[in-house]
Design a protein around this motif. Structure first.
Motif, short mmCIF file in Angstrom:
data_model
loop_
_atom_site.label_atom_id
_atom_site.label_comp_id
_atom_site.label_asym_id
_atom_site.label_seq_id
_atom_site.Cartn_x
_atom_site.Cartn_y
_atom_site.Cartn_z
N ALA A 144 0.84 -1.21 0.00
CA ALA A 144 0.00 0.00 0.00
C ALA A 144 0.87 1.25 0.00
N LEU A 145 1.95 1.21 0.77
CA LEU A 145 2.86 2.37 0.84
C LEU A 145 3.48 2.68 -0.52
N MET A 146 3.77 1.62 -1.28
CA MET A 146 4.41 1.84 -2.58
C MET A 146 3.44 2.48 -3.59
N LEU A 147 2.14 2.42 -3.31
CA LEU A 147 1.16 3.07 -4.18
C LEU A 147 1.09 4.58 -3.92
N ASN A 148 1.60 4.98 -2.77
CA ASN A 148 1.61 6.39 -2.41
C ASN A 148 2.65 7.11 -3.30
N PRO A 149 2.23 8.16 -4.03
CA PRO A 149 3.17 8.82 -4.95
C PRO A 149 4.38 9.46 -4.25
N LEU A 150 4.29 9.63 -2.94
CA LEU A 150 5.41 10.24 -2.21
C LEU A 150 6.47 9.23 -1.78
N THR A 151 6.06 7.97 -1.61
CA THR A 151 6.97 6.97 -1.03
C THR A 151 8.27 6.83 -1.81
N PHE A 152 8.18 6.61 -3.11
CA PHE A 152 9.39 6.35 -3.90
C PHE A 152 10.35 7.54 -3.87
N VAL A 153 9.81 8.76 -4.09
CA VAL A 153 10.72 9.92 -4.14
C VAL A 153 11.34 10.20 -2.77
N ILE A 154 10.59 10.00 -1.70
CA ILE A 154 11.15 10.23 -0.36
C ILE A 154 12.25 9.22 -0.07
N GLU A 155 12.01 7.96 -0.45
CA GLU A 155 13.04 6.93 -0.25
C GLU A 155 14.31 7.27 -1.06
N GLN A 156 14.11 7.74 -2.30
CA GLN A 156 15.25 8.13 -3.14
C GLN A 156 16.00 9.31 -2.56
N PHE A 157 15.24 10.24 -2.05
CA PHE A 157 15.78 11.45 -1.43
C PHE A 157 16.70 11.07 -0.27
N ARG A 158 16.23 10.14 0.56
CA ARG A 158 17.04 9.70 1.71
C ARG A 158 18.27 8.92 1.26
N GLN A 159 18.11 8.13 0.21
CA GLN A 159 19.25 7.36 -0.31
C GLN A 159 20.40 8.30 -0.69
N VAL A 160 20.07 9.36 -1.45
CA VAL A 160 21.14 10.23 -1.95
C VAL A 160 21.65 11.20 -0.88
N LEU A 161 20.73 11.67 -0.02
CA LEU A 161 21.13 12.65 0.99
C LEU A 161 21.87 11.99 2.14
N PHE A 162 21.31 10.90 2.62
CA PHE A 162 21.73 10.39 3.91
C PHE A 162 22.52 9.10 3.83
N VAL A 163 22.01 8.14 3.04
CA VAL A 163 22.63 6.81 3.00
C VAL A 163 23.91 6.84 2.17
N GLY A 164 23.95 7.76 1.18
CA GLY A 164 25.14 7.85 0.34
C GLY A 164 25.11 6.91 -0.85
N HIS A 165 23.91 6.44 -1.21
CA HIS A 165 23.75 5.61 -2.41
C HIS A 165 23.32 6.49 -3.57
N GLY A 166 23.72 6.11 -4.78
CA GLY A 166 23.24 6.82 -5.96
C GLY A 166 21.76 6.52 -6.15
N PRO A 167 21.04 7.36 -6.89
CA PRO A 167 19.60 7.15 -7.08
C PRO A 167 19.31 5.97 -8.01
N ASP A 168 18.12 5.45 -7.94
CA ASP A 168 17.64 4.41 -8.85
C ASP A 168 17.19 5.13 -10.12
N LEU A 169 18.12 5.27 -11.07
CA LEU A 169 17.85 6.09 -12.26
C LEU A 169 16.71 5.54 -13.11
N ALA A 170 16.64 4.22 -13.23
CA ALA A 170 15.55 3.61 -14.01
C ALA A 170 14.21 3.89 -13.34
N GLY A 171 14.19 3.75 -12.02
CA GLY A 171 12.98 4.03 -11.25
C GLY A 171 12.56 5.48 -11.37
N LEU A 172 13.55 6.38 -11.31
CA LEU A 172 13.25 7.81 -11.43
C LEU A 172 12.73 8.15 -12.82
N ALA A 173 13.28 7.48 -13.85
CA ALA A 173 12.82 7.72 -15.23
C ALA A 173 11.37 7.28 -15.38
#
Length: 201
Positions: A144-173
């Motif tokens: 259900a959370l993955m259906l929320n339009p905010l979930t993916f971008v917030i997770e990506q945001f945290r990945q790049v800002l905090f975790v230090g992982h590059g973004p999921d470019l295919a997912g972002l596209a």
């Protein structure tokens, strides 16, 4: 340590959530609050949601700057992946814009839609992984959370800002493609309903 970690994770999630919530609250009255623009044939009303969405994005950029300042104080230099932040925000932008067009048009016909969007904004605060991570949620809820339009971008945001992982470019596209389609559909609705604005405002 962990308190600083949690505070920054929370703040990173709130940056995008706040941009979304601001559009949810402001969009329904964009047209009704500006009747003088509606009566002028020359004024492109499509611009009002642009101004609102750009304002929300600018606030989000300011939030990123504050976040980075907090990170420097607590942990030292941010990771280089933080440079991807504006990219994630750019991918999210068409969602804000589409929301603006859709709710501004609907707000002319249904004056109480603003109350509904305020409730949605409050509900989304808890239905979006801001105070918790998606991984911490039960499996049933995770879908259900993955259906929320905010979930993916917030997770990506945290990945790049905090975790230090590059973004999921295919997912972002994919997200960008869906966001642009959504935005385009909302603009069509706005243009279809626009001729009736002058009579109702």
């Amino acid at each position: 340590g962990s308190t600083g970690d949690y505070a920054l994770m929370l703040f990173a999630g709130l940056i995008l959530y706040n941009a979304f919530a601001e559009c949810l609250k402001k969009a329904p009255t964009l047209i009704t609050a500006n009747p003088n623009f509606v009566k002028k044939v020359v004024f492109p009303l499509e611009l009002l949601p642009w101004v609102m969405a750009l304002g929300a994005a600018a606030q989000a950029l300011l939030g990123i700057v504050v976040w980075l300042g907090g990170y420097v104080v607590l942990f030292g230099w941010p990771r280089l992946t933080a440079l991807y932040c504006p990219l994630v925000l750019a991918v999210f932008f068409p969602v804000l814009l589409g929301l603006g067009w859709l709710l501004a048009a609907v707000g002319v016909f249904v004056r109480d839609v603003g109350h509904a969007t305020e409730l949605v904004a409050h509900a989304l605060l808890f239905l979006t992984p801001i105070f918790y991570s998606v991984d911490a949620a039960p499996v049933v809820l995770r879908r259900a959370l993955m259906l929320n339009p905010l979930t993916f971008v917030i997770e990506q945001f945290r990945q790049v800002l905090f975790v230090g992982h590059g973004p999921d470019l295919a997912g972002l596209a994919l997200y960008l493609a869906a966001a642009v389609l959504f935005s385009g559909a909302c603009l069509l609705v706005f243009r279809r309903l626009r001729p009736a604005f002058a009579d109702l405002v």
